[in-house]
Scaffold this motif. Sequence first.
Motif, PDB file in Angstrom:
ATOM      1  N   SER A 160       0.846  -1.194   0.000  1.00 13.16           N
ATOM      2  CA  SER A 160       0.000   0.000   0.000  1.00 13.16           C
ATOM      3  C   SER A 160       0.878   1.239   0.000  1.00 13.16           C
ATOM      4  O   SER A 160       2.005   1.227   0.504  1.00 13.16           O
ATOM      5  CB  SER A 160      -0.924   0.014   1.225  1.00 13.16           C
ATOM      6  N   PHE A 161       0.380   2.311  -0.614  1.00 11.64           N
ATOM      7  CA  PHE A 161       1.091   3.587  -0.587  1.00 11.64           C
ATOM      8  C   PHE A 161       0.119   4.749  -0.740  1.00 11.64           C
ATOM      9  O   PHE A 161      -1.104   4.544  -0.864  1.00 11.64           O
ATOM     10  CB  PHE A 161       2.234   3.644  -1.605  1.00 11.64           C
ATOM     11  N   LEU A 162       0.660   5.946  -0.701  1.00  9.36           N
ATOM     12  CA  LEU A 162      -0.150   7.161  -0.772  1.00  9.36           C
ATOM     13  C   LEU A 162      -0.068   7.739  -2.180  1.00  9.36           C
ATOM     14  O   LEU A 162       1.015   7.960  -2.714  1.00  9.36           O
ATOM     15  CB  LEU A 162       0.367   8.193   0.240  1.00  9.36           C
ATOM     16  N   MET A 163      -1.230   7.975  -2.781  1.00 14.21           N
ATOM     17  CA  MET A 163      -1.316   8.564  -4.116  1.00 14.21           C
ATOM     18  C   MET A 163      -1.837   9.988  -3.985  1.00 14.21           C
ATOM     19  O   MET A 163      -2.752  10.246  -3.198  1.00 14.21           O
ATOM     20  CB  MET A 163      -2.249   7.716  -4.989  1.00 14.21           C
ATOM     21  N   TYR A 164      -1.271  10.920  -4.747  1.00 11.57           N
ATOM     22  CA  TYR A 164      -1.694  12.317  -4.621  1.00 11.57           C
ATOM     23  C   TYR A 164      -1.589  13.022  -5.963  1.00 11.57           C
ATOM     24  O   TYR A 164      -0.781  12.668  -6.820  1.00 11.57           O
ATOM     25  CB  TYR A 164      -0.855  13.048  -3.567  1.00 11.57           C
ATOM     26  N   ARG A 165      -2.406  14.056  -6.134  1.00 11.22           N
ATOM     27  CA  ARG A 165      -2.434  14.809  -7.375  1.00 11.22           C
ATOM     28  C   ARG A 165      -1.314  15.849  -7.383  1.00 11.22           C
ATOM     29  O   ARG A 165      -1.382  16.869  -6.697  1.00 11.22           O
ATOM     30  CB  ARG A 165      -3.792  15.491  -7.525  1.00 11.22           C
ATOM     31  N   LYS A 166      -0.295  15.595  -8.177  1.00 10.97           N
ATOM     32  CA  LYS A 166       0.852  16.502  -8.249  1.00 10.97           C
ATOM     33  C   LYS A 166       0.448  17.890  -8.735  1.00 10.97           C
ATOM     34  O   LYS A 166       0.948  18.901  -8.224  1.00 10.97           O
ATOM     35  CB  LYS A 166       1.912  15.918  -9.190  1.00 10.97           C
ATOM     36  N   ASP A 167      -0.460  17.937  -9.703  1.00  8.51           N
ATOM     37  CA  ASP A 167      -0.851  19.235 -10.252  1.00  8.51           C
ATOM     38  C   ASP A 167      -1.640  20.054  -9.243  1.00  8.51           C
ATOM     39  O   ASP A 167      -1.462  21.279  -9.144  1.00  8.51           O
ATOM     40  CB  ASP A 167      -1.659  19.052 -11.541  1.00  8.51           C
ATOM     41  N   GLY A 316       3.365  -0.160   5.024  1.00  8.40           N
ATOM     42  CA  GLY A 316       2.623  -0.733   3.911  1.00  8.40           C
ATOM     43  C   GLY A 316       2.254  -2.183   4.160  1.00  8.40           C
ATOM     44  O   GLY A 316       2.994  -2.939   4.787  1.00  8.40           O
ATOM     45  N   TRP A 317       1.077  -2.576   3.663  1.00  7.97           N
ATOM     46  CA  TRP A 317       0.653  -3.954   3.845  1.00  7.97           C
ATOM     47  C   TRP A 317       1.300  -4.876   2.831  1.00  7.97           C
ATOM     48  O   TRP A 317       2.057  -4.441   1.958  1.00  7.97           O
ATOM     49  CB  TRP A 317      -0.863  -4.056   3.826  1.00  7.97           C
ATOM     50  N   LEU A 318       1.009  -6.160   2.931  1.00  8.40           N
ATOM     51  CA  LEU A 318       1.515  -7.150   1.991  1.00  8.40           C
ATOM     52  C   LEU A 318       0.367  -8.074   1.606  1.00  8.40           C
ATOM     53  O   LEU A 318      -0.289  -8.662   2.464  1.00  8.40           O
ATOM     54  CB  LEU A 318       2.641  -7.973   2.612  1.00  8.40           C
ATOM     55  N   GLU A 390       9.060  -4.801  -0.640  1.00  7.31           N
ATOM     56  CA  GLU A 390      10.272  -5.313  -0.005  1.00  7.31           C
ATOM     57  C   GLU A 390      10.434  -4.798   1.425  1.00  7.31           C
ATOM     58  O   GLU A 390      11.122  -5.415   2.236  1.00  7.31           O
ATOM     59  CB  GLU A 390      11.490  -4.949  -0.844  1.00  7.31           C
ATOM     60  N   GLY A 391       9.771  -3.683   1.740  1.00  6.48           N
ATOM     61  CA  GLY A 391       9.845  -3.139   3.092  1.00  6.48           C
ATOM     62  C   GLY A 391       8.774  -3.665   4.020  1.00  6.48           C
ATOM     63  O   GLY A 391       8.775  -3.361   5.216  1.00  6.48           O
ATOM     64  N   ALA A 392       7.844  -4.453   3.489  1.00  6.76           N
ATOM     65  CA  ALA A 392       6.760  -4.990   4.307  1.00  6.76           C
ATOM     66  C   ALA A 392       7.302  -6.003   5.312  1.00  6.76           C
ATOM     67  O   ALA A 392       8.190  -6.788   5.007  1.00  6.76           O
ATOM     68  CB  ALA A 392       5.704  -5.642   3.421  1.00  6.76           C
ATOM     69  N   ARG A 393       6.732  -5.984   6.513  1.00  7.41           N
ATOM     70  CA  ARG A 393       7.215  -6.860   7.589  1.00  7.41           C
ATOM     71  C   ARG A 393       6.037  -7.648   8.172  1.00  7.41           C
ATOM     72  O   ARG A 393       5.509  -7.295   9.235  1.00  7.41           O
ATOM     73  CB  ARG A 393       7.888  -6.018   8.673  1.00  7.41           C
ATOM     74  N   PRO A 394       5.575  -8.677   7.498  1.00 10.98           N
ATOM     75  CA  PRO A 394       4.379  -9.397   7.941  1.00 10.98           C
ATOM     76  C   PRO A 394       4.491 -10.069   9.296  1.00 10.98           C
ATOM     77  O   PRO A 394       3.482 -10.300   9.955  1.00 10.98           O
ATOM     78  CB  PRO A 394       4.150 -10.434   6.830  1.00 10.98           C
TER      79      PRO A 394
END
Length: 457
Positions: A160-167, A316-318, A390-394
């Motif tokens: 999972s990550f954060l999406m945002y409108r650059k404009d 972030g999830w996995l 790769e950073g997820a730690r389940p």
Amino acid sequence: MRTQSRRRPPRATLAAVAAGTLLAPLLSGCWVGAGGAGSGGDSINVLMVNNPQMVELQKLTKAHFTKETGIKVNFTVLPENDVRDKISQDFANQAGQYDVATLSNYEIPIYARNGWLHPMDAYVAQDRAFDQQDVLEPMRQSLTADDGKLYGEPFYGESSFLMYRKDVFAAKGLTMPAHPTWQQVADLAAKADGARPGMKGICLRGLPGWGELMAPLTTVVNTFGGTWFDKDWKARLDSPEFEKATKFYVDLVREHGESGASQSGFAECLNNMTQGKVAMWYDATSAAGSLEAKGSPVKGKVGYAPAPVERTKSSGWLYTWAWGIQQSSRNPDKAWKFVSWASGKGYEQLVGDTSGWSNVPAGKRASTYDNPAYRAEAAAFEATTRDAIEGARPNDPGVQPRPAPGIQFVGIPEFTDLGTKVSQEISAAVAGRQSVESALNKSQKLAEKISKEYEGR
């Protein structure tokens, strides 16, 4: 709370508990393919979820896999809730109607523990072309059971990550930090709210469901220092950390989130982001392919940042839709050939050549992220996605030891029921029908019932 501990129940009891918890009345669904045909000889039966990547696989199978191997594949394709119910029925009973099914990293360790899945280690050892070491380590780890054996191969993976409108951010003079905290996200949501007519600051899932609302919220709970259960299985939904995280999430979506938030899940937030109704969205990395697809109104306008944190380095999830082979399959060798093809490098190349690299079921292989064609087409999000996976730690997603694996879920059979019931209470708080405190008081009582079953194990 009961203080007397309970001995670990025998394997047969565990199987019965898992089956009883995972099974539910089969919902009416859309049947596609010839799943009713018996497997055997030169055919196998595959039961899978009806997402776009799977539908594409179905289209390509006959002309490529069957042509190359002579193995006919009878597909049954169903919506997610329906397919989970049907898989649990067939695999729990070891009916053997289906050789292969799509399972997630939530179900596979549970199914393996109960003897419902065929281990894949011997196949992997013999199938050098498959290249198991190329599969990203978090995916390999999440599909390996307590006995150290491998029981699934990923078709695609996500975090999972954060999406945002650059404009929109540029027009408002806002800057997204390289590694945002949730408080920074809340501040940005307040400033972006109303940046354009009808635009809200952020979209967050509020739709009830253990895999809907509870997925993103549990990652927030983790990084705020909370947990569903402590290492001794004591329920902790009434802890200050769990309450602080939940109140933060509910307040954020109520104050600066999308309209109709209590009925908004992944699909609704995707539509809101695509249609320019929200400035930010925290959700699955797999959403980026749709946002950047040809014809998307926001293609090239979206930025991608790591999942926001508070007390942890990552949050972030996995998740993966993976292939599992039923233990009672009459054709396990042919089933493996299908799994090897569908999860292999060659299939990704096939999709890239026929449908474009943005449609490749990514998130599972290191070689995908080294592929110049994929990196060029997915340049906006591929690096952030790989870093998130790769950073997820389940096994260690929070600030304290956990009694079961899982980032956005608790890896026990009972979580499907518990997570759904808790999500209903919290969704009611999102809708303004009750307070967060009331929702969590009810939820704690539900979780304590699970505590009593697991204490002392």
